[in-house]
Motif scaffolding. Structure first.
Motif, short mmCIF file in Angstrom:
data_model
loop_
_atom_site.label_atom_id
_atom_site.label_comp_id
_atom_site.label_asym_id
_atom_site.label_seq_id
_atom_site.Cartn_x
_atom_site.Cartn_y
_atom_site.Cartn_z
N LEU A 1 -0.78 2.15 8.33
CA LEU A 1 -0.35 0.98 9.07
C LEU A 1 -1.45 0.47 10.00
N GLN A 2 -2.14 1.38 10.65
CA GLN A 2 -3.24 0.98 11.54
C GLN A 2 -4.35 0.31 10.74
N THR A 3 -4.62 0.83 9.55
CA THR A 3 -5.66 0.24 8.70
C THR A 3 -5.27 -1.16 8.27
N ILE A 4 -4.02 -1.35 7.87
CA ILE A 4 -3.56 -2.69 7.48
C ILE A 4 -3.67 -3.65 8.66
N GLU A 5 -3.21 -3.21 9.84
CA GLU A 5 -3.25 -4.06 11.03
C GLU A 5 -4.66 -4.49 11.39
N SER A 6 -5.65 -3.64 11.08
CA SER A 6 -7.04 -3.93 11.46
C SER A 6 -7.75 -4.87 10.49
N THR A 7 -7.12 -5.17 9.35
CA THR A 7 -7.78 -6.04 8.38
C THR A 7 -7.73 -7.49 8.83
N ASP A 8 -8.73 -8.25 8.42
CA ASP A 8 -8.82 -9.65 8.83
C ASP A 8 -7.61 -10.45 8.34
N LEU B 1 -8.12 -0.79 1.67
CA LEU B 1 -7.16 0.29 1.52
C LEU B 1 -7.49 1.16 0.31
N GLN B 2 -7.91 0.53 -0.77
CA GLN B 2 -8.29 1.29 -1.97
C GLN B 2 -9.49 2.19 -1.70
N ARG B 3 -10.41 1.74 -0.87
CA ARG B 3 -11.57 2.57 -0.54
C ARG B 3 -11.16 3.80 0.27
N ALA C 1 0.84 -1.20 0.00
CA ALA C 1 0.00 0.00 0.00
C ALA C 1 0.87 1.24 0.00
N ASN C 2 0.38 2.28 -0.65
CA ASN C 2 1.10 3.55 -0.72
C ASN C 2 0.09 4.68 -0.67
N PRO C 3 0.36 5.75 0.10
CA PRO C 3 -0.60 6.84 0.25
C PRO C 3 -0.60 7.84 -0.88
#
Length: 297
Positions: A237-244, A275-277, A176-178
């Motif tokens: 990073l927090q978003t990635i960590e929260s994914t199933d 992440l795309q959303r 992922a990249n912002p």
């Protein structure tokens, strides 16, 4: 895959992922000594070279418009350096399909340069003993020697010490990249913490659980300074960590790209959609196996 077809050569430039990155010391010349474990994703830019009457370059793909000007383009530098080293005219038409973000910590520019060296060495029929591509690549960028290998490896020194790793399990990952470029020199300049120690595995992990457990005892020393310069990284990073199914989330290289490790590729694809959303670039991929297909070019 890499392939030769008629008078053209095509080489993939795989995304580089730093599973951990320790900064060991700063040398008198300003470069930093590193200890890192590299893997490469199947997601890649693509380099194609063909015979031409001069050195020509064109790019296409989703990130082509963000490439630097020609004089700073690592691909053209690689082509010219190789031609000078073996004393041939740099006659080739080079096409880059740019699928990876620019200045993103995924080794995109270095991987493109490495793929260019491999492709042109095949196109120009340069014998392996005629030039040291690793040494030539180091003059282009610190990540180029590892990207020439494009398989799991430990990297030391400033990038010139490459030790291939065998039997490292492949795994699903999301990248992922912002959408923000983060120059490496700026991240190193913002780093304030103490230097780390060399931390290679005593024994190679045999499964994902063991790999993640060991990685949690290591880190990316550039993550904190990268977040200072680009705070959205912390949110990503927090978003990635929260994914199933996410087992570990971490910055790759100097950023701003991050990665997550998963057990199942379906989990990585679901994470990419989340992440795309959020408006970020994100793709799921498998880490690439150890192979050297260019040896048959």
């Amino acid at each position: 895959m890499n392939a030769r077809s008629g008078e053209s050569v095509t080489v993939q430039a795989r995304a580089k992922i730093n599973l951990y990155l320790h900064v060991l010391a700063r040398r008198k010349d300003g470069y930093h000594e590193l200890d890192s474990l590299f893997v490469f994703g199947e997601l890649a830019d693509v380099i194609q070279v063909k015979p031409a009457r001069s050195l020509r370059f064109k790019s296409k793909g989703p990130f082509a418009e963000r490439l630097p000007d020609d004089q700073d383009n690592l691909i053209l530098r690689a082509a010219q350096l190789l031609a000078d080293a073996v004393e041939v005219k740099p006659d080739a038409a080079i096409t880059l399909t740019k699928n990876l973000p620019v200045a993103a910590g995924l080794g995109g520019g270095s991987a493109d340069a490495a793929a260019t060296l491999r492709a042109l060495a095949a196109l120009w029929k340069i014998p392996p003993e005629a030039v040291d591509l690793t040494l030539l690549g180091l003059g282009i960028g610190a990540d180029v020697p590892a990207c020439l290998l494009s398989e799991p490896c430990y990297v030391g020194g400033i990038g010139e010490r490459i030790d291939p790793v065998t039997d490292l399990p492949a795994f699903p990952t999301v990248l992922a990249n912002p959408g923000m470029a983060l120059p490496t020199v700026s991240v190193f300049g913002a780093r304030k913490q103490k230097y780390s120690k060399r931390s290679r595995f005593r024994r190679m992990p045999t499964n994902i659980d063991e790999l993640v457990s060991r990685l949690k005892n290591r880190r990316n020393d550039l993550q904190s300074p990268a977040i200072k310069l680009c705070p959205v990284i912390a949110d990503m990073l927090q978003t990635i960590e929260s994914t199933d199914g996410c087992r570990l989330a971490r910055l790759s290289g100097s950023g701003a790209s991050c990665f997550g490790i998963y057990r199942e590729i379906a989990e990585a694809h679901q994470a990419a959609q989340i992440l795309q959303r959020r408006g970020w670039w994100a793709e799921a991929t498998m880490t690439a196996s150890a192979e050297r297909p260019w040896e048959n070019l």
